[in-house]
Design a protein around this motif. Structure first.
Motif, mmCIF file in Angstrom:
data_model
loop_
_atom_site.group_PDB
_atom_site.id
_atom_site.type_symbol
_atom_site.label_atom_id
_atom_site.label_comp_id
_atom_site.label_asym_id
_atom_site.label_seq_id
_atom_site.Cartn_x
_atom_site.Cartn_y
_atom_site.Cartn_z
ATOM 1 N N GLY A 289 0.777 -1.232 0.000
ATOM 2 C CA GLY A 289 0.000 0.000 0.000
ATOM 3 C C GLY A 289 0.808 1.281 0.000
ATOM 4 N N VAL A 290 2.135 1.176 -0.071
ATOM 5 C CA VAL A 290 2.994 2.364 -0.081
ATOM 6 C C VAL A 290 3.836 2.333 -1.359
ATOM 7 N N GLY A 291 3.545 3.225 -2.297
ATOM 8 C CA GLY A 291 4.275 3.276 -3.558
ATOM 9 C C GLY A 291 5.472 4.201 -3.498
ATOM 10 N N LYS A 292 6.259 4.181 -4.564
ATOM 11 C CA LYS A 292 7.457 5.017 -4.611
ATOM 12 C C LYS A 292 7.104 6.500 -4.713
ATOM 13 N N GLY A 293 5.987 6.800 -5.367
ATOM 14 C CA GLY A 293 5.557 8.193 -5.444
ATOM 15 C C GLY A 293 5.269 8.759 -4.067
ATOM 16 N N ALA A 294 4.615 7.961 -3.213
ATOM 17 C CA ALA A 294 4.313 8.403 -1.851
ATOM 18 C C ALA A 294 5.592 8.620 -1.058
ATOM 19 N N CYS B 67 7.295 4.531 10.064
ATOM 20 C CA CYS B 67 6.181 5.211 10.740
ATOM 21 C C CYS B 67 5.734 6.421 9.927
ATOM 22 N N CYS B 68 6.687 7.156 9.373
ATOM 23 C CA CYS B 68 6.347 8.307 8.535
ATOM 24 C C CYS B 68 5.577 7.873 7.299
ATOM 25 N N LEU B 69 6.019 6.795 6.655
ATOM 26 C CA LEU B 69 5.364 6.332 5.431
ATOM 27 C C LEU B 69 3.941 5.848 5.684
ATOM 28 N N TYR B 70 3.696 5.296 6.870
ATOM 29 C CA TYR B 70 2.359 4.793 7.199
ATOM 30 C C TYR B 70 1.521 5.825 7.962
ATOM 31 N N GLY B 71 1.990 7.077 7.986
ATOM 32 C CA GLY B 71 1.198 8.141 8.578
ATOM 33 C C GLY B 71 1.135 8.110 10.086
ATOM 34 N N GLU C 189 5.796 7.954 17.582
ATOM 35 C CA GLU C 189 4.960 6.756 17.722
ATOM 36 C C GLU C 189 5.682 5.563 17.110
ATOM 37 N N GLY C 190 5.853 4.492 17.878
ATOM 38 C CA GLY C 190 6.513 3.301 17.364
ATOM 39 C C GLY C 190 5.612 2.506 16.441
ATOM 40 N N LEU C 191 6.222 1.579 15.686
ATOM 41 C CA LEU C 191 5.445 0.788 14.728
ATOM 42 C C LEU C 191 4.420 -0.101 15.410
ATOM 43 N N ASP C 192 4.763 -0.699 16.534
ATOM 44 C CA ASP C 192 3.835 -1.613 17.187
ATOM 45 C C ASP C 192 2.598 -0.862 17.699
ATOM 46 N N VAL C 193 2.822 0.341 18.241
ATOM 47 C CA VAL C 193 1.688 1.158 18.696
ATOM 48 C C VAL C 193 0.840 1.595 17.505
ATOM 49 N N GLN D 44 -2.214 -7.720 5.899
ATOM 50 C CA GLN D 44 -1.189 -7.076 5.073
ATOM 51 C C GLN D 44 -1.407 -5.573 4.954
ATOM 52 N N SER D 45 -2.616 -5.108 5.279
ATOM 53 C CA SER D 45 -2.905 -3.681 5.176
ATOM 54 C C SER D 45 -2.407 -2.897 6.389
ATOM 55 N N LEU D 46 -1.943 -3.600 7.406
ATOM 56 C CA LEU D 46 -1.441 -2.946 8.613
ATOM 57 C C LEU D 46 0.052 -2.632 8.463
ATOM 58 N N PRO D 47 0.558 -1.645 9.184
ATOM 59 C CA PRO D 47 2.006 -1.398 9.178
ATOM 60 C C PRO D 47 2.747 -2.622 9.686
ATOM 61 N N PRO D 48 3.989 -2.840 9.276
ATOM 62 C CA PRO D 48 4.750 -3.999 9.755
ATOM 63 C C PRO D 48 5.077 -3.881 11.236
ATOM 64 N N THR D 49 5.367 -4.993 11.864
ATOM 65 C CA THR D 49 5.797 -4.977 13.254
ATOM 66 C C THR D 49 7.220 -4.429 13.349
ATOM 67 N N SER D 50 7.601 -4.009 14.545
ATOM 68 C CA SER D 50 8.967 -3.510 14.735
ATOM 69 C C SER D 50 9.991 -4.612 14.502
ATOM 70 N N ALA D 51 9.624 -5.874 14.813
ATOM 71 C CA ALA D 51 10.551 -6.993 14.595
ATOM 72 C C ALA D 51 10.789 -7.219 13.110
ATOM 73 N N ALA D 52 9.723 -7.145 12.306
ATOM 74 C CA ALA D 52 9.866 -7.300 10.865
ATOM 75 C C ALA D 52 10.624 -6.121 10.262
ATOM 76 N N ALA D 53 10.336 -4.906 10.766
ATOM 77 C CA ALA D 53 10.992 -3.699 10.256
ATOM 78 C C ALA D 53 12.494 -3.726 10.512
ATOM 79 N N ARG D 54 12.907 -4.363 11.589
ATOM 80 C CA ARG D 54 14.337 -4.436 11.930
ATOM 81 C C ARG D 54 15.135 -5.066 10.790
ATOM 82 N N TYR D 55 14.675 -6.204 10.299
ATOM 83 C CA TYR D 55 15.414 -6.911 9.253
ATOM 84 C C TYR D 55 15.220 -6.257 7.889
#
Length: 338
Positions: A145-150, A186-190, A195-199, A219-230
């Protein structure tokens, strides 16, 4: 799946699918060597890349443009990004041209890299590799849900996102990359400031439950902080390689796991869901588990021992083999980046 090894010669017709043939590394390398020899016989100079061919292509084009007008033909977005990063605006004209055939209704896409880089400006060209990698490239996960244009618009409008991008451009520690990567996502997902990713993920889930009449698609939710780490670690490795500073970085320290001499993306070190939820969700598929009728697949989790028929093995929704290896390394099963 890796295709079988084929003992072939130049005059031999290919009777298998191209994808299966090229999926075998030995077939692919022999074909490249044969094609290179034929081109050289006809006076065409060829170069062989040790790793990422895109970097060698761009370096060769930039060197050529120092003396004469040069055109790079291809379709890979990586090439366009790297040309904008490494090209000299004062060199001879450097073009990037689509390799698709021109039709009566459609002309070739041609980018004049010198002019494009002048219009974009040095800062945007410097940060463009991060924007491309964090939103999805050949070696990094695509954000749902996040494109390169965004991402490009966020770079222009959000100072926090730009600040995080610079961390990936310079030489940084893993801890710095993890923190900057979470801030950027977090910025890309508004997300809200600090605010952390998990919150953010939990807040978005609650919002969707309150306003939707259907099941929330995970899949429409922001990723978890654990997934974002890798994900962030792989983004940093790719950006540094594109900038010519990644030779001394070990992929296994930056989001990759080596299994049987092949690199696999390490996507998280947390279970896909709490144990009490995993015990509730189980399928009763008679065979395959390869459709959305499989309740495990529907909710985005692999089949487990609790499943009545497949028992989490020998079905298309099972990750037993890979998970067994990862359990020995991490102690936790693997989960896909949302």
């Amino acid at each position: 799946l890796v295709g079988p090894k084929v003992n072939f010669v130049g005059s031999m017709p290919l009777k298998t699918k191209k994808e299966h043939f090229l999926s075998n590394c030995e077939n692919k390398q022999r074909f490249i060597d044969m094609l290179s020899s034929k081109l050289q016989e006809h006076g065409v100079k060829t170069l062989h890349a040790e790793s990422d061919a895109d970097i060698l292509i761009v370096q060769t084009a930039v060197d050529s443009a120092a003396n004469s007008a040069t055109t790079v033909v291809g379709e890979d977005t990586d090439l366009l990004v790297l040309l904008c990063l490494h090209a000299d605006v004062k060199s001879q004209p450097l073009f990037f041209k689509s390799e698709k055939k021109q039709t009566a209704k459609k002309n070739h896409k041609v980018w004049h890299i010198n002019r494009l880089k002048s219009v974009m400006g040095p800062e945007l060209c410097l940060l463009l590799p991060f924007v491309h990698a964090v939103s999805g490239s050949d070696t990094t996960s695509r954000l749902y849900g996040v494109g390169k244009g965004a991402a490009l618009r966020k770079l222009r409008s959000d100072s926090a996102f730009k600040e995080a991008a610079y961390v990936f451009i310079r030489q940084s520690s893993l801890e710095e990359i993890v923190a900057a990567g979470e801030k950027a996502l977090c910025c890309l997902y508004g997300g809200r400031p600090n605010e952390g990713l998990d919150v953010l993920r939990y807040r978005r889930f609650c919002e969707k439950v309150a306003t939707s009449n259907t099941t929330v698609q995970v899949q429409s939710l922001p990723p978890t902080s654990a997934a974002a780490r890798y994900h962030s670690a792989r983004v940093y490795l790719q950006v540094q390689q594109w900038m010519g500073r990644g030779k001394n970085l070990n992929p296994e320290d930056w989001g990759w796991l080596r299994i049987q001499d092949r690199l696999h993306a390490r996507t998280t070190d947390q279970p896909p869901a709490p144990d009490n939820l995993l015990k509730v969700i189980r399928c009763t598929c008679k065979q395959g588990c390869d459709s959305r009728r499989c309740s495990c697949r529907k909710f985005g989790i692999p089949c487990s021992f609790a499943c009545s028929e497949c028992r989490g093995v020998n079905c298309t929704n099972s990750s037993t083999n890979l998970s067994d290896v990862l359990l020995n390394v991490e102690g936790d099963p693997l989960n896909e980046l949302d």
